[in-house]
Enzyme design. Sequence first.
Site, PDB file in Angstrom:
ATOM      1  N   GLU A 100     -12.051 -20.671 -16.219  1.00  0.00           N
ATOM      2  CA  GLU A 100     -10.634 -20.681 -15.851  1.00  0.00           C
ATOM      3  C   GLU A 100     -10.243 -19.342 -15.260  1.00  0.00           C
ATOM      4  O   GLU A 100     -10.915 -18.340 -15.473  1.00  0.00           O
ATOM      5  CB  GLU A 100      -9.780 -20.908 -17.114  1.00  0.00           C
ATOM      6  CG  GLU A 100     -10.018 -22.241 -17.755  1.00  0.00           C
ATOM      7  CD  GLU A 100      -9.342 -22.343 -19.120  1.00  0.00           C
ATOM      8  OE1 GLU A 100      -8.369 -21.597 -19.373  1.00  0.00           O
ATOM      9  OE2 GLU A 100      -9.804 -23.166 -19.916  1.00  0.00           O
TER      10      GLU A 100
ATOM     11  N   LYS B  78      -8.002 -16.030 -15.252  1.00  0.00           N
ATOM     12  CA  LYS B  78      -7.285 -15.292 -16.293  1.00  0.00           C
ATOM     13  C   LYS B  78      -5.968 -14.809 -15.687  1.00  0.00           C
ATOM     14  O   LYS B  78      -5.931 -13.845 -14.927  1.00  0.00           O
ATOM     15  CB  LYS B  78      -8.117 -14.114 -16.785  1.00  0.00           C
ATOM     16  CG  LYS B  78      -7.501 -13.409 -17.971  1.00  0.00           C
ATOM     17  CD  LYS B  78      -8.476 -12.408 -18.576  1.00  0.00           C
ATOM     18  CE  LYS B  78      -8.023 -11.907 -19.934  1.00  0.00           C
ATOM     19  NZ  LYS B  78      -6.771 -11.199 -19.900  1.00  0.00           N
TER      20      LYS B  78
ATOM     21  N   ASP C  28      -2.486 -13.153 -15.118  1.00  0.00           N
ATOM     22  CA  ASP C  28      -1.981 -11.860 -15.571  1.00  0.00           C
ATOM     23  C   ASP C  28      -0.485 -11.962 -15.844  1.00  0.00           C
ATOM     24  O   ASP C  28       0.347 -11.612 -15.023  1.00  0.00           O
ATOM     25  CB  ASP C  28      -2.264 -10.805 -14.489  1.00  0.00           C
ATOM     26  CG  ASP C  28      -2.134  -9.404 -15.046  1.00  0.00           C
ATOM     27  OD1 ASP C  28      -2.008  -9.265 -16.283  1.00  0.00           O
ATOM     28  OD2 ASP C  28      -2.153  -8.455 -14.257  1.00  0.00           O
TER      29      ASP C  28
ATOM     30  N   TYR D 229      -3.124 -23.552 -21.037  1.00  0.00           N
ATOM     31  CA  TYR D 229      -4.587 -23.573 -21.056  1.00  0.00           C
ATOM     32  C   TYR D 229      -5.238 -23.799 -22.421  1.00  0.00           C
ATOM     33  O   TYR D 229      -6.450 -23.636 -22.550  1.00  0.00           O
ATOM     34  CB  TYR D 229      -5.155 -22.296 -20.426  1.00  0.00           C
ATOM     35  CG  TYR D 229      -4.541 -21.018 -20.953  1.00  0.00           C
ATOM     36  CD1 TYR D 229      -4.688 -20.636 -22.272  1.00  0.00           C
ATOM     37  CD2 TYR D 229      -3.823 -20.182 -20.098  1.00  0.00           C
ATOM     38  CE1 TYR D 229      -4.125 -19.472 -22.741  1.00  0.00           C
ATOM     39  CE2 TYR D 229      -3.266 -19.007 -20.557  1.00  0.00           C
ATOM     40  CZ  TYR D 229      -3.415 -18.656 -21.880  1.00  0.00           C
ATOM     41  OH  TYR D 229      -2.847 -17.508 -22.329  1.00  0.00           O
TER      42      TYR D 229
ATOM     43  N   LYS E  78     -13.356  -9.317 -16.454  1.00  0.00           N
ATOM     44  CA  LYS E  78     -12.232  -8.759 -15.695  1.00  0.00           C
ATOM     45  C   LYS E  78     -12.718  -8.146 -14.397  1.00  0.00           C
ATOM     46  O   LYS E  78     -13.752  -7.487 -14.366  1.00  0.00           O
ATOM     47  CB  LYS E  78     -11.530  -7.691 -16.540  1.00  0.00           C
ATOM     48  CG  LYS E  78     -10.826  -8.289 -17.732  1.00  0.00           C
ATOM     49  CD  LYS E  78      -9.695  -7.396 -18.190  1.00  0.00           C
ATOM     50  CE  LYS E  78      -9.033  -7.993 -19.415  1.00  0.00           C
ATOM     51  NZ  LYS E  78      -8.015  -7.130 -19.982  1.00  0.00           N
TER      52      LYS E  78
ATOM     53  N   CYS F  58      20.266  12.880   3.635  1.00  0.00           N
ATOM     54  CA  CYS F  58      19.862  11.562   4.138  1.00  0.00           C
ATOM     55  C   CYS F  58      19.060  11.703   5.434  1.00  0.00           C
ATOM     56  O   CYS F  58      19.515  12.353   6.374  1.00  0.00           O
ATOM     57  CB  CYS F  58      21.098  10.701   4.377  1.00  0.00           C
ATOM     58  SG  CYS F  58      20.715   9.118   5.149  1.00  0.00           S
TER      59      CYS F  58
ATOM     60  N   CYS G  77      21.346  10.248   8.367  1.00  0.00           N
ATOM     61  CA  CYS G  77      22.671  10.729   8.762  1.00  0.00           C
ATOM     62  C   CYS G  77      23.003  12.122   8.230  1.00  0.00           C
ATOM     63  O   CYS G  77      24.140  12.583   8.372  1.00  0.00           O
ATOM     64  CB  CYS G  77      23.747   9.734   8.340  1.00  0.00           C
ATOM     65  SG  CYS G  77      24.103   9.779   6.579  1.00  0.00           S
TER      66      CYS G  77
ATOM     67  N   CYS H 107      22.470   7.566  -0.343  1.00  0.00           N
ATOM     68  CA  CYS H 107      23.324   8.223   0.633  1.00  0.00           C
ATOM     69  C   CYS H 107      24.730   7.638   0.503  1.00  0.00           C
ATOM     70  O   CYS H 107      24.912   6.434   0.664  1.00  0.00           O
ATOM     71  CB  CYS H 107      22.765   7.988   2.030  1.00  0.00           C
ATOM     72  SG  CYS H 107      23.948   8.386   3.327  1.00  0.00           S
TER      73      CYS H 107
ATOM     74  N   CYS I 219      26.391   5.793   8.082  1.00  0.00           N
ATOM     75  CA  CYS I 219      24.932   5.899   8.052  1.00  0.00           C
ATOM     76  C   CYS I 219      24.345   4.642   8.711  1.00  0.00           C
ATOM     77  O   CYS I 219      24.515   3.532   8.203  1.00  0.00           O
ATOM     78  CB  CYS I 219      24.506   6.019   6.590  1.00  0.00           C
ATOM     79  SG  CYS I 219      22.764   6.294   6.340  1.00  0.00           S
TER      80      CYS I 219
END
Length: 670
Positions: A113, A115, A117, A225, A312, A406, A409, A424, A430
Amino acid sequence: MSKSAIKDTMDALVKELNQHNYNYYVLATPTISDYEFDQKLETLAKLEKENPEFADPDSPTLKVGGEITKNFITVNHKWPMLSLGNTYNEQDLLDFDERIRKSIGDNFEYVCELKFDGLSISLTYEQHKLVRAVTRGDGKKGDDVTNNVKTIRSIPHQLKTMEAPEIFEIRGEILMHLAAFNRLNKEREELGEISYANPRNFASGTIKMQDSNEVAKRPLDCFLYAMNTDKTHFKTHWESLQILKTWGFHVSEHTILAPSITEVFAFIKYWELERFKLSYAIDGIVLKVNSYAQQQELGITAKSPRWAISYKYKAQEVETILEKVTYQVGRTGAVTPVANLKPVLLAGTTVKRATLHNANEIERLDLHLGDSVFVEKGGEIIPKIINVNLEKRKLGAVKVIYPVICPECDTQLLRKEGEVAFYCPNDEGCPPQIVGKIQHFIGRKAMNIDGLGDETIEAFYQKGLIRHISDLYTLKDKAEELKTIARFGERSIENMLKGIEFSKQMPFEKVLFGLGIRYVGETVAKKLAFAIKNIDRLMAASLEDLVAIDEIGQRIAESIQEYFNKPAHLLQIELLKAHNLQFEAKEIEITLQSEKLSGKTFVISGVFEKFSREELKELIESNGGKILSSISAKLSYLVAGDNMGPSKLEKAQKLNVPLISEDDLLEMLK
Ligand code: AMP
Ligand code: ZN
């Protein structure tokens, strides 16, 4: 303790806990257990209560989203949730195979199967109904998160079978798909909230939220599962998986029966790169002996079963050069650093960029230009920098410094208390913010203007045709200029102008959302529109008025007030009003007490926009209706919201029970 010692203790706790939060959510490398964290958080909360004068506005006890307070009932697992022995190399698998052979002989098969995460979950079904969902916790006991898990669409509340045992447990992995992860993380970044390091953290942070309505908004999935019962129901694991599918469970299609370890190796090899094409993250494969009798014979150790092991995959990692760091300014002004890398092949694709999240991350990595960095592709779509190869750092390399002004701007950047992102504040001047705000306004969830797209807005801005949302409504007077835009024919112009004209009919809640006020998302806009009714009352509302509204907290309330304190925003609203946009909610006249629903029965299911379920219930009962808990052929109406369980829906359809929305219900009460 003296007053000053108390203050020092509190300050130290705030700092420490904020760091732990950062380690957990952003770096995904917690350095203390959940339990220790909770203890410290509790201590801090207690001190804050006793000494409110020292409470820090940046305190982790104030964080929104419910991600941090964990307040669930602890439940013992009937069957302990063990971990799996795991390995990264093939020799260990050969040894594992050898051990099994010695113990039970050669006559056995494996099930291979993926695995997944995510986070593991134990679901208990009684009389074919989901009654409990519990996290793994320490393996012996976990948190009861049933209400949150019930919002996951792929988990049936009611089974599609009569052959399942009366009581059984089924286990699986809750996860968030990558597309949802990236979209939600981007939204969080735009709001100046902490973004999650990977989908697993996002999923587990979500399942541990107090507010199930909030959970329902975040799309989660679950692969099942394994099954446990008192009596043996199946002979093999493989058989159980096939049958579980027919009972309505989401079982992975990428599972195979392997006659020997050779096929297992082929499976591993296949998924090594193929996994990057999946819509979710896996971190390896799991190998299980198929026959339950043989599993019994092999038994378990204190920590893990002897009949299963996981292999893994090593994280896909490469070394490359950091060429420069650029900064993206989002719609709400958040400034996000992006690492620009010397292009390199990683997990089957060419990588040129990596996320850096925020200023803290640059500091943590102590990045210098030209550094040789290790880049990893884990569960996310965009790879990240894990660390720097210091041995290769050139003498005199320039340290990467997060900007103070920024990049778009030149305005001085600010950071709000309790937030990690700098932003900003020049939202009216901006460029990316101006363009982003207009793009947000025309977007599908806001004004949904036909014939107008993000690129067109960008082009209009470049040509100086629009600077503000309200300028959209003056485009019709600029026919000549519009024609000068490349690839913009008469027909398209006509379409666009029609779309813009039509948007004047969009309801107040959409306009309010479209304004792009910080923290005022779609749901909040709806709640506000419904509770406050019009823009003038919203502008005049005090902080207390605002927080009194369902789901509106201090942070949202402050942001609303801040928004309406800016003269430029007020001017925009005046202009939009003059263009006849909707700034008033359509009045819903409902009777609060009557016999209008008498003799009728209702079942309420799902999540609603205007009312909480409790409120709906009250509304129905005070108008003479009756609430039932389950669906039968005699039921008058099923009031259906979002995220309603699929089994309920199916049952209602089968029994021909009419489905109504909350609006239909209001209509009945008019
Ligand atoms: P570990 O956490 O490394 O001990 O691995 C055990 C965990 O793997 C279990 O608690 C599950 O959450 C997870 N897992 C993911 N996919 C599977 C699968 N197909 N079968 C069993 N466990 C799985
Ligand atoms: Zn700016």
